[in-house]
Design a protein around this motif. Sequence first.
Motif, PDB file in Angstrom:
ATOM      1  N   VAL A  44      -4.706  32.864 -55.607  1.00  0.00           N
ATOM      2  CA  VAL A  44      -5.615  32.911 -54.449  1.00  0.00           C
ATOM      3  C   VAL A  44      -6.092  31.501 -54.103  1.00  0.00           C
ATOM      4  O   VAL A  44      -6.152  31.131 -52.918  1.00  0.00           O
ATOM      5  CB  VAL A  44      -6.803  33.867 -54.712  1.00  0.00           C
ATOM      6  CG1 VAL A  44      -7.821  33.796 -53.588  1.00  0.00           C
ATOM      7  CG2 VAL A  44      -6.304  35.293 -54.901  1.00  0.00           C
ATOM      8  N   LEU A  45      -6.423  30.691 -55.122  1.00  0.00           N
ATOM      9  CA  LEU A  45      -6.845  29.306 -54.850  1.00  0.00           C
ATOM     10  C   LEU A  45      -5.750  28.524 -54.136  1.00  0.00           C
ATOM     11  O   LEU A  45      -6.026  27.734 -53.239  1.00  0.00           O
ATOM     12  CB  LEU A  45      -7.224  28.594 -56.151  1.00  0.00           C
ATOM     13  CG  LEU A  45      -8.543  28.993 -56.791  1.00  0.00           C
ATOM     14  CD1 LEU A  45      -8.722  28.277 -58.129  1.00  0.00           C
ATOM     15  CD2 LEU A  45      -9.723  28.709 -55.872  1.00  0.00           C
ATOM     16  N   LEU A  46      -4.520  28.762 -54.516  1.00  0.00           N
ATOM     17  CA  LEU A  46      -3.394  28.103 -53.858  1.00  0.00           C
ATOM     18  C   LEU A  46      -3.302  28.528 -52.398  1.00  0.00           C
ATOM     19  O   LEU A  46      -3.042  27.700 -51.512  1.00  0.00           O
ATOM     20  CB  LEU A  46      -2.099  28.431 -54.605  1.00  0.00           C
ATOM     21  CG  LEU A  46      -0.860  27.618 -54.258  1.00  0.00           C
ATOM     22  CD1 LEU A  46      -1.109  26.121 -54.432  1.00  0.00           C
ATOM     23  CD2 LEU A  46       0.295  28.058 -55.130  1.00  0.00           C
ATOM     24  N   ALA A  47      -3.548  29.791 -52.135  1.00  0.00           N
ATOM     25  CA  ALA A  47      -3.501  30.303 -50.762  1.00  0.00           C
ATOM     26  C   ALA A  47      -4.684  29.814 -49.933  1.00  0.00           C
ATOM     27  O   ALA A  47      -4.551  29.618 -48.718  1.00  0.00           O
ATOM     28  CB  ALA A  47      -3.470  31.834 -50.769  1.00  0.00           C
ATOM     29  N   ILE A  48      -5.816  29.606 -50.557  1.00  0.00           N
ATOM     30  CA  ILE A  48      -7.014  29.176 -49.826  1.00  0.00           C
ATOM     31  C   ILE A  48      -6.850  27.766 -49.277  1.00  0.00           C
ATOM     32  O   ILE A  48      -7.108  27.500 -48.108  1.00  0.00           O
ATOM     33  CB  ILE A  48      -8.271  29.241 -50.734  1.00  0.00           C
ATOM     34  CG1 ILE A  48      -8.629  30.687 -51.047  1.00  0.00           C
ATOM     35  CG2 ILE A  48      -9.456  28.535 -50.065  1.00  0.00           C
ATOM     36  CD1 ILE A  48      -9.721  30.826 -52.091  1.00  0.00           C
ATOM     37  N   ASP A  49      -6.430  26.833 -50.161  1.00  0.00           N
ATOM     38  CA  ASP A  49      -6.402  25.435 -49.749  1.00  0.00           C
ATOM     39  C   ASP A  49      -5.466  24.651 -50.675  1.00  0.00           C
ATOM     40  O   ASP A  49      -5.860  24.247 -51.757  1.00  0.00           O
ATOM     41  CB  ASP A  49      -7.819  24.849 -49.793  1.00  0.00           C
ATOM     42  CG  ASP A  49      -7.916  23.447 -49.252  1.00  0.00           C
ATOM     43  OD1 ASP A  49      -6.893  22.880 -48.806  1.00  0.00           O
ATOM     44  OD2 ASP A  49      -9.033  22.889 -49.273  1.00  0.00           O
ATOM     45  N   ARG A  50      -4.246  24.434 -50.209  1.00  0.00           N
ATOM     46  CA  ARG A  50      -3.249  23.718 -51.038  1.00  0.00           C
ATOM     47  C   ARG A  50      -3.658  22.273 -51.318  1.00  0.00           C
ATOM     48  O   ARG A  50      -3.400  21.750 -52.392  1.00  0.00           O
ATOM     49  CB  ARG A  50      -1.879  23.739 -50.358  1.00  0.00           C
ATOM     50  CG  ARG A  50      -1.217  25.080 -50.400  1.00  0.00           C
ATOM     51  CD  ARG A  50       0.187  24.985 -49.798  1.00  0.00           C
ATOM     52  NE  ARG A  50       0.791  26.291 -49.653  1.00  0.00           N
ATOM     53  CZ  ARG A  50       1.474  26.901 -50.613  1.00  0.00           C
ATOM     54  NH1 ARG A  50       1.638  26.332 -51.767  1.00  0.00           N
ATOM     55  NH2 ARG A  50       1.987  28.093 -50.406  1.00  0.00           N
ATOM     56  N   ARG A  51      -4.288  21.638 -50.351  1.00  0.00           N
ATOM     57  CA  ARG A  51      -4.674  20.223 -50.536  1.00  0.00           C
ATOM     58  C   ARG A  51      -5.720  20.058 -51.635  1.00  0.00           C
ATOM     59  O   ARG A  51      -5.727  19.056 -52.328  1.00  0.00           O
ATOM     60  CB  ARG A  51      -5.202  19.636 -49.244  1.00  0.00           C
ATOM     61  CG  ARG A  51      -4.131  19.415 -48.183  1.00  0.00           C
ATOM     62  CD  ARG A  51      -4.748  18.868 -46.949  1.00  0.00           C
ATOM     63  NE  ARG A  51      -5.975  19.647 -46.705  1.00  0.00           N
ATOM     64  CZ  ARG A  51      -6.635  19.704 -45.592  1.00  0.00           C
ATOM     65  NH1 ARG A  51      -6.242  19.018 -44.585  1.00  0.00           N
ATOM     66  NH2 ARG A  51      -7.707  20.448 -45.458  1.00  0.00           N
ATOM     67  N   SER A  52      -6.614  21.004 -51.760  1.00  0.00           N
ATOM     68  CA  SER A  52      -7.681  20.921 -52.770  1.00  0.00           C
ATOM     69  C   SER A  52      -7.401  21.807 -53.977  1.00  0.00           C
ATOM     70  O   SER A  52      -8.302  22.079 -54.762  1.00  0.00           O
ATOM     71  CB  SER A  52      -9.022  21.322 -52.148  1.00  0.00           C
ATOM     72  OG  SER A  52      -9.357  20.447 -51.113  1.00  0.00           O
ATOM     73  N   PHE A  53      -6.160  22.265 -54.108  1.00  0.00           N
ATOM     74  CA  PHE A  53      -5.824  23.212 -55.170  1.00  0.00           C
ATOM     75  C   PHE A  53      -6.223  22.703 -56.556  1.00  0.00           C
ATOM     76  O   PHE A  53      -6.871  23.419 -57.333  1.00  0.00           O
ATOM     77  CB  PHE A  53      -4.336  23.561 -55.152  1.00  0.00           C
ATOM     78  CG  PHE A  53      -3.918  24.360 -56.355  1.00  0.00           C
ATOM     79  CD1 PHE A  53      -4.278  25.695 -56.472  1.00  0.00           C
ATOM     80  CD2 PHE A  53      -3.189  23.769 -57.384  1.00  0.00           C
ATOM     81  CE1 PHE A  53      -3.912  26.438 -57.586  1.00  0.00           C
ATOM     82  CE2 PHE A  53      -2.814  24.501 -58.492  1.00  0.00           C
ATOM     83  CZ  PHE A  53      -3.177  25.835 -58.599  1.00  0.00           C
ATOM     84  N   TRP A  54      -5.839  21.479 -56.889  1.00  0.00           N
ATOM     85  CA  TRP A  54      -6.106  20.986 -58.249  1.00  0.00           C
ATOM     86  C   TRP A  54      -7.606  20.822 -58.497  1.00  0.00           C
ATOM     87  O   TRP A  54      -8.086  21.078 -59.604  1.00  0.00           O
ATOM     88  CB  TRP A  54      -5.350  19.684 -58.506  1.00  0.00           C
ATOM     89  CG  TRP A  54      -3.877  19.939 -58.566  1.00  0.00           C
ATOM     90  CD1 TRP A  54      -2.947  19.617 -57.619  1.00  0.00           C
ATOM     91  CD2 TRP A  54      -3.172  20.641 -59.595  1.00  0.00           C
ATOM     92  NE1 TRP A  54      -1.703  20.061 -57.998  1.00  0.00           N
ATOM     93  CE2 TRP A  54      -1.814  20.689 -59.222  1.00  0.00           C
ATOM     94  CE3 TRP A  54      -3.556  21.227 -60.802  1.00  0.00           C
ATOM     95  CZ2 TRP A  54      -0.849  21.296 -60.008  1.00  0.00           C
ATOM     96  CZ3 TRP A  54      -2.581  21.826 -61.581  1.00  0.00           C
ATOM     97  CH2 TRP A  54      -1.247  21.859 -61.182  1.00  0.00           C
ATOM     98  N   ARG A 131     -15.634  25.683 -49.088  1.00  0.00           N
ATOM     99  CA  ARG A 131     -15.188  24.282 -49.010  1.00  0.00           C
ATOM    100  C   ARG A 131     -14.052  24.112 -48.010  1.00  0.00           C
ATOM    101  O   ARG A 131     -13.928  23.071 -47.374  1.00  0.00           O
ATOM    102  CB  ARG A 131     -14.728  23.785 -50.383  1.00  0.00           C
ATOM    103  CG  ARG A 131     -15.859  23.541 -51.343  1.00  0.00           C
ATOM    104  CD  ARG A 131     -15.408  22.857 -52.625  1.00  0.00           C
ATOM    105  NE  ARG A 131     -15.059  21.472 -52.347  1.00  0.00           N
ATOM    106  CZ  ARG A 131     -13.844  20.954 -52.528  1.00  0.00           C
ATOM    107  NH1 ARG A 131     -12.862  21.683 -52.991  1.00  0.00           N
ATOM    108  NH2 ARG A 131     -13.608  19.688 -52.251  1.00  0.00           N
ATOM    109  N   ALA A 132     -13.196  25.115 -47.895  1.00  0.00           N
ATOM    110  CA  ALA A 132     -12.059  25.043 -46.971  1.00  0.00           C
ATOM    111  C   ALA A 132     -12.410  25.547 -45.569  1.00  0.00           C
ATOM    112  O   ALA A 132     -11.531  25.653 -44.713  1.00  0.00           O
ATOM    113  CB  ALA A 132     -10.892  25.857 -47.536  1.00  0.00           C
ATOM    114  N   ASP A 133     -13.679  25.847 -45.347  1.00  0.00           N
ATOM    115  CA  ASP A 133     -14.136  26.418 -44.074  1.00  0.00           C
ATOM    116  C   ASP A 133     -13.395  27.693 -43.720  1.00  0.00           C
ATOM    117  O   ASP A 133     -13.079  27.958 -42.558  1.00  0.00           O
ATOM    118  CB  ASP A 133     -14.012  25.407 -42.918  1.00  0.00           C
ATOM    119  CG  ASP A 133     -15.037  24.309 -43.005  1.00  0.00           C
ATOM    120  OD1 ASP A 133     -16.172  24.588 -43.458  1.00  0.00           O
ATOM    121  OD2 ASP A 133     -14.713  23.163 -42.653  1.00  0.00           O
TER     122      ASP A 133
END
Length: 188
Positions: A44-54, A131-133
Motif C-alpha cells: 500500500v505504501l508503494l501504491a500511495i507514493d513511490r517517490r517517498s516509499f523508502w 503526506r502525499a496529499d
Amino acid sequence: MTELDRQLFFAINNGWKCGFNDLWLGNATWLGNGWVTFPIAIVVLLAIDRRSFWWNLLALALAGVVGGIAMNILKQAVHSPRPLTVFASDISAGRVYINVMFDRLYYYSFPSGHTQTAFTVATVLLWAYRRADKLQWWNAAISIVIASIVGISRMYVGAHFPSDVLGGAVLGSGTALVCCYVMEKIKS
C-alpha cells in the motif's frame, strides 16, 4: 476487569458466534499479525507514493519497532490475565462458555498486540496518505475500519477483553503518531 468489560466481551464472543462470523471475523484476526499486515502495508505504501516509499517504509519500521517494544513492556508490567484464565473456574463448572478460535491463550492480555499492530499500520498509512496529499475520507475509513475489525476479532476469538483492545488501539496509534512526528521533524 470491569463489569462492562465482561458484558462486552461475552456479547461479542458468545453473542456473535456463527459460522459466517467464524469465517470472516475470526480470520480477520490474522490482519493483526505483523507477518501478515506489514507486507500488505508495504504494498500500500508503494501504491500511495513511490517517490517517498523508502521514507514511508522507514516510518513504518520505526513505528512497528517502537510500538512492539512499548507493547511488550506494558504486557510484562501489567501482567493481565486473558479471558480463559479469568473465567477458568466458571468454564470448568460449566457456567461460562468462551468461543476460542486458534490458540488457547492464558497470560499477558493487556494490551492487545494484534490490535496495536493494526492501529500502528493504519496510523502510518494515514500519515503517508496525508503526506502525499491523497488522504480521502474513504481511505481513512478503510484503514480505521480494518484496524477496528482486528480489535473486535480479538474478542471474538476469545483472546482479549475490550479494555485490552482499547489499550492496543491507543498504544498503536499513539506510538505511530509519535514516530511519524519524529520523521516529519527529521525530514524538515
